[in-house]
Design a protein around this motif. Structure first.
Motif, PDB file in Angstrom:
ATOM      1  N   GLU A 156      -6.988  45.121  46.438  1.00 52.33           N
ATOM      2  CA  GLU A 156      -6.642  46.404  45.846  1.00 52.33           C
ATOM      3  C   GLU A 156      -5.823  47.231  46.834  1.00 52.33           C
ATOM      4  OE1 GLU A 156      -9.962  48.702  44.299  1.00 52.33           O
ATOM      5  OE2 GLU A 156      -8.531  50.359  44.136  1.00 52.33           O
ATOM      6  N   GLU A 157      -6.273  47.229  48.077  1.00 46.89           N
ATOM      7  CA  GLU A 157      -5.610  48.004  49.102  1.00 46.89           C
ATOM      8  C   GLU A 157      -4.155  47.570  49.275  1.00 46.89           C
ATOM      9  OE1 GLU A 157      -8.375  48.784  52.211  1.00 46.89           O
ATOM     10  OE2 GLU A 157      -6.774  48.520  53.674  1.00 46.89           O
ATOM     11  N   PHE A 158      -3.893  46.286  49.117  1.00 45.61           N
ATOM     12  CA  PHE A 158      -2.539  45.770  49.300  1.00 45.61           C
ATOM     13  C   PHE A 158      -1.831  45.540  47.968  1.00 45.61           C
ATOM     14  CE2 PHE A 158      -4.338  45.131  53.418  1.00 45.61           C
ATOM     15  CZ  PHE A 158      -3.276  45.292  54.283  1.00 45.61           C
TER      16      PHE A 158
ATOM     17  N   TYR B 110     -13.054  53.112  60.011  1.00 41.89           N
ATOM     18  CA  TYR B 110     -12.440  53.054  61.322  1.00 41.89           C
ATOM     19  C   TYR B 110     -12.860  51.788  62.081  1.00 41.89           C
ATOM     20  CZ  TYR B 110      -9.897  57.315  61.254  1.00 41.89           C
ATOM     21  OH  TYR B 110      -8.951  58.249  60.976  1.00 41.89           O
ATOM     22  N   ILE B 111     -11.943  51.295  62.854  1.00 38.36           N
ATOM     23  CA  ILE B 111     -12.185  50.074  63.604  1.00 38.36           C
ATOM     24  C   ILE B 111     -13.284  50.322  64.641  1.00 38.36           C
ATOM     25  CG2 ILE B 111     -11.113  48.437  65.197  1.00 38.36           C
ATOM     26  CD1 ILE B 111      -9.823  48.287  62.508  1.00 38.36           C
TER      27      ILE B 111
ATOM     28  N   THR C 124       2.372  50.340  55.894  1.00 34.91           N
ATOM     29  CA  THR C 124       1.078  49.686  56.092  1.00 34.91           C
ATOM     30  C   THR C 124       0.740  49.599  57.576  1.00 34.91           C
ATOM     31  OG1 THR C 124       1.635  48.365  54.176  1.00 34.91           O
ATOM     32  CG2 THR C 124      -0.262  47.661  55.461  1.00 34.91           C
TER      33      THR C 124
ATOM     34  N   THR D  57      -6.227  53.870  61.769  1.00 35.85           N
ATOM     35  CA  THR D  57      -7.649  53.524  61.720  1.00 35.85           C
ATOM     36  C   THR D  57      -8.162  53.084  63.085  1.00 35.85           C
ATOM     37  OG1 THR D  57      -7.326  51.195  61.199  1.00 35.85           O
ATOM     38  CG2 THR D  57      -7.409  52.711  59.342  1.00 35.85           C
TER      39      THR D  57
ATOM     40  N   MET E 267      -5.321  54.306  54.399  1.00 36.35           N
ATOM     41  CA  MET E 267      -6.078  53.051  54.327  1.00 36.35           C
ATOM     42  C   MET E 267      -7.557  53.355  54.141  1.00 36.35           C
ATOM     43  SD  MET E 267      -5.495  49.771  56.650  1.00 36.35           S
ATOM     44  CE  MET E 267      -3.901  49.596  55.908  1.00 36.35           C
TER      45      MET E 267
ATOM     46  N   ARG F   7      -0.300  52.926  58.927  1.00 36.74           N
ATOM     47  CA  ARG F   7      -1.653  53.304  58.494  1.00 36.74           C
ATOM     48  C   ARG F   7      -2.695  52.541  59.311  1.00 36.74           C
ATOM     49  NH1 ARG F   7      -2.468  51.984  52.660  1.00 36.74           N
ATOM     50  NH2 ARG F   7      -0.595  50.718  52.922  1.00 36.74           N
ATOM     51  N   LEU F   8      -2.382  51.282  59.614  1.00 39.19           N
ATOM     52  CA  LEU F   8      -3.294  50.453  60.395  1.00 39.19           C
ATOM     53  C   LEU F   8      -3.649  51.098  61.713  1.00 39.19           C
ATOM     54  CD1 LEU F   8      -2.090  46.764  60.346  1.00 39.19           C
ATOM     55  CD2 LEU F   8      -4.379  47.653  60.041  1.00 39.19           C
TER      56      LEU F   8
ATOM     57  N   ASP G 216     -11.617  44.347  47.624  1.00 39.04           N
ATOM     58  CA  ASP G 216     -11.183  45.583  48.283  1.00 39.04           C
ATOM     59  C   ASP G 216      -9.802  45.428  48.898  1.00 39.04           C
ATOM     60  OD1 ASP G 216     -13.489  46.756  47.592  1.00 39.04           O
ATOM     61  OD2 ASP G 216     -14.393  46.802  49.597  1.00 39.04           O
TER      62      ASP G 216
ATOM     63  N   ARG H  87      -4.076  30.043  61.182  1.00 43.11           N
ATOM     64  CA  ARG H  87      -5.098  31.065  60.996  1.00 43.11           C
ATOM     65  C   ARG H  87      -6.464  30.515  61.355  1.00 43.11           C
ATOM     66  NH1 ARG H  87      -5.082  35.818  59.264  1.00 43.11           N
ATOM     67  NH2 ARG H  87      -3.092  35.636  58.204  1.00 43.11           N
TER      68      ARG H  87
ATOM     69  N   ASP I 206      -1.093  37.862  53.696  1.00 41.16           N
ATOM     70  CA  ASP I 206      -1.275  37.382  55.053  1.00 41.16           C
ATOM     71  C   ASP I 206      -1.854  38.483  55.944  1.00 41.16           C
ATOM     72  OD1 ASP I 206      -1.119  35.393  56.859  1.00 41.16           O
ATOM     73  OD2 ASP I 206       1.024  35.544  57.215  1.00 41.16           O
TER      74      ASP I 206
ATOM     75  N   GLN J 264     -11.616  43.446  60.563  1.00 45.00           N
ATOM     76  CA  GLN J 264     -11.186  44.712  61.170  1.00 45.00           C
ATOM     77  C   GLN J 264     -11.007  44.570  62.673  1.00 45.00           C
ATOM     78  OE1 GLN J 264     -13.988  47.685  59.799  1.00 45.00           O
ATOM     79  NE2 GLN J 264     -12.761  47.892  57.970  1.00 45.00           N
TER      80      GLN J 264
ATOM     81  N   ALA K 248      -5.423  39.188  55.070  1.00 48.44           N
ATOM     82  CA  ALA K 248      -6.324  38.178  55.643  1.00 48.44           C
ATOM     83  C   ALA K 248      -6.611  38.464  57.110  1.00 48.44           C
ATOM     84  CB  ALA K 248      -5.718  36.792  55.477  1.00 48.44           C
ATOM     85  N   SER K 249      -5.633  39.052  57.805  1.00 49.86           N
ATOM     86  CA  SER K 249      -5.837  39.363  59.223  1.00 49.86           C
ATOM     87  C   SER K 249      -6.774  40.543  59.424  1.00 49.86           C
ATOM     88  CB  SER K 249      -4.503  39.695  59.893  1.00 49.86           C
ATOM     89  OG  SER K 249      -3.621  38.625  59.747  1.00 49.86           O
ATOM     90  N   LEU K 250      -7.003  41.313  58.351  1.00 49.85           N
ATOM     91  CA  LEU K 250      -7.765  42.551  58.513  1.00 49.85           C
ATOM     92  C   LEU K 250      -9.222  42.418  58.092  1.00 49.85           C
ATOM     93  CD1 LEU K 250      -5.137  45.107  57.235  1.00 49.85           C
ATOM     94  CD2 LEU K 250      -5.543  44.286  59.538  1.00 49.85           C
TER      95      LEU K 250
END
Lengths: 343, 271
Positions: free
Chosen positions: A134-136, B5-6, A190, A197, B1, A193-194, A131, B109, A158, A166, A161-163
């Motif tokens: 695809e999104e990125f 939702y978060i 991006t 959400t 996106m 858009r973040l 997912d 990370r 990167d 969520q 990976a942070s998302l």
């Protein structure tokens, strides 16, 4: 610079995503961070702006539990970064200045491993990775080792990976440094858009334009201290008012025109005679009407009229006393010159 | 996106402690990462494949006649010795690679994720047991080709190999500690060799302790490597389990009990 897309800070959400008080970090003799205070409201983009070595990355690393502060305290959604570090880690995503992904593995493998570490099941982790890729727009490169990735692709991975988890708060340390303008614009989209959400974003940048484009509020940081804080407009206003620029058709009229301007607006003006341009600070926009009538009565023909808002560059120069890219040592003798040019 | 939702902070279940089962599962995931890395760069297995082959051949034919009269009689002495020496030397690589790995951004990370703090280290060390297994299997295979027929039988040989792998894993925590505190990968290699070289050679791995001067015998007899070698010899050559095996396992447990916590602490402090 466009302000069209700027959202207001969400007023019905009183949560603080970040509250930092007097953060200090010393490396040897160098006080990299020297008493930083930050307050970031949930659901906003907050920009930390400063030149190289100002202490931006160190501040972010302390807030992201990667570095222990020498003094001061910080809370993420009310949780202390030192005492409740493991809780804080469940609430944040960190995208470092240098891509924090595994070079020897593929994009999918990276995301699957991070997902598994975050407690997702095997199948769930695969789906999440697919997912996000695809999104990125990384699906095509999913199986390739990262060695062959461009800088922009690496940053996107990167961020992806942070998302995974969520997180409600995302730290982006210079997300667009080293990217070409097109990739930079994609990254900006991006990030915007973040926030839609429901995420909060704290980003650092050296680029004034980036802070201007993205951030709801900005902290200007220099030599480990916050030297100014506010919305973009507040910061610009702190430098001074907008200036009115008039070009005269007939250069012979310039002295008369200048007298008129100073009489009507009751301010000092400057003249650059070779192009016949008069610049005057515009404190009261209403008076401009009076000025234009007075000029027509005096028979002076205008070639052009414009209003110039102060730029963040000027804000930065005024606040820090030196240019963004400039060395601190050079700053003292050059800043006066620079200021003369601006005013 | 597309992503939903978060979730609001207040709706999240937050825990400040990582449970034991989470630590294990995190470590296993990190071990999986280690295995993927080995699969992607198989050339890093050169040392564990070549060293057992070369050392076994070299030491057996050089020392065999002098120590045991002939090569055939020396094999039951040297194969357990070489096994211990080779597999433990392999564990140095763990520290070196950990140092190299930690300099990369991906460790940032790992630190920022809500995972068990020990997982990145434990996982890396766990993945390296594959290297010890390769080294152990190759050493026994070389011995078999040269005519070594252990009286203890295949079962005990397997137990012996397992024992050496477990002890090497324990010892690799020491090198992991060096790896975490050292500045560069080459200094890890240097320090580790200085520690390990006297330990493996001042033992009964290659020569019977009785042939040594008395002051040296004293050291050889307390050297944990000697006990491990003896335990392996007991298992492979006579199929017996003795005090040396217990001593080796106790020693391994002590090393892990000391070095695992200080390594994790040093890893957390270093950034």
């Amino acid at each position: 610079m466009s302000n069209v897309n700027r959202r207001e800070a969400n007023p019905n959400n009183g949560d603080w995503a970040v509250e930092a008080r007097g953060l200090v970090k010393t490396f040897g003799d160098n006080r990299a961070v020297d008493g930083v205070n930050l307050n970031v409201r949930a659901g906003t983009i907050y920009g930390v702006l400063g030149p190289n070595g100002a202490g931006k990355t160190t501040t972010i690393r302390m807030l992201a539990t990667l570095l222990r502060p020498d003094a001061g305290s910080a809370r993420i959604f009310g949780h202390d970064v030192v005492k409740e570090s493991q809780i804080v880690r469940q609430l944040i995503g960190v995208t470092g200045q240098y891509a924090s992904v595994d070079e020897s593995l593929s994009a999918t493998e990276n995301l699957v491993i991070f997902s598994r570490l975050l407690g997702l099941g095997r199948a769930e982790a695969r789906r999440k990775a697919a997912d996000l890729l695809e999104e990125f727009s990384l699906t095509e490169a999913a199986k390739r080792p990262l060695k062959n990735f461009s800088g922009g692709m690496r940053r996107r991975l990167d961020l992806a990976a942070s998302l995974i988890a969520q997180p409600p708060l995302i730290f982006l340390d210079e997300p667009t440094t080293g990217l070409d303008p097109r990739t930079r614009n994609q990254m900006w989209d991006t990030i915007r858009r973040l926030v839609k959400t429901g995420s909060t974003v704290l980003l650092t940048t050296q680029y004034l334009q980036e802070a201007d484009e993205l951030a709801d509020r900005i902290a200007v940081i220099d030599h480990g201290r916050v030297v100014a804080e506010g919305t973009v407009n507040e910061l610009k206003a702190s430098v001074g008012t907008s200036s009115l620029q008039l070009s005269i058709q007939n250069p012979m009229d310039i002295q008369v025109a200048r007298q008129t301007v100073e009489q009507v607006l009751k301010v000092q003006s400057t003249v650059s005679s070779e192009v016949g341009k008069i610049t005057a600070p515009m404190a009261d926009a209403d008076r401009v009407t009076d000025l234009l009538i007075a000029l027509r009565d005096a028979g002076i023909q205008l070639a052009e009229l414009s209003v110039q808002k102060p730029t963040l560059d000027e804000v930065f120069l005024t606040i820090t006393g030196h240019g963004v890219k400039e060395d601190a040592s050079k700053a003292s003798d050059e800043s006066d010159k620079v200021r003369e040019v601006i005013v | 996106m597309k992503s939903s939702y978060i979730k609001h902070v207040a709706e999240r279940q937050l825990r400040n402690k990582t449970s034991f089962s989470q630590s294990v599962s995190n470590s296993l995931t990190m071990a999986y990462r280690g295995l993927l890395k080995i699969r992607r760069t198989p050339e890093q297995l050169f040392d564990v494949t070549l060293q057992p082959i070369i050392f076994t051949l070299m030491f057996t034919y050089i020392f065999g006649g002098a120590i045991s009269g002939n090569v055939q009689n020396y094999l039951p002495v040297i194969i357990p010795g070489i096994l211990v020496q080779t597999v433990i030397t392999t564990s140095i690589v763990t520290g070196v690679q950990l140092r190299e790995d930690m300099d990369k951004g991906v460790f940032d990370r790992f630190k920022s994720l809500p995972i068990a703090r020990i997982a990145p280290l434990a996982g890396a060390l766990l993945a390296d047991t594959i290297r010890y297994t390769i080294a152990a299997v190759l050493t026994f295979t070389m011995g078999y080709i040269m005519g070594y027929r252990p009286d203890g039988g295949l079962g005990h040989v397997a137990i012996a190999a397992l024992l050496v792998i477990v002890c090497s894993w324990a010892i690799s925590w020491i090198f992991a500690f060096f790896g975490v505190i050292a500045r560069t990968a080459s200094s890890v290699q240097g320090i580790s060799m200085i520690v390990l070289f006297p330990l493996t050679f001042l033992s009964n791995a290659f020569v019977p302790a009785e042939t040594l001067p008395e002051w040296l015998q004293w050291f050889v007899k307390i050297n944990p490597i000697s006990h491990l070698v003896t335990a392996v010899r007991d298992l492979t050559n006579s199929g017996t389990v003795g005090w040396d095996l217990s001593l080796s396992l106790i020693g391994a447990a002590i090393i892990v009990a000391i070095f695992a916590p200080i390594t994790v602490r040093a890893y957390m402090r270093r950034t």
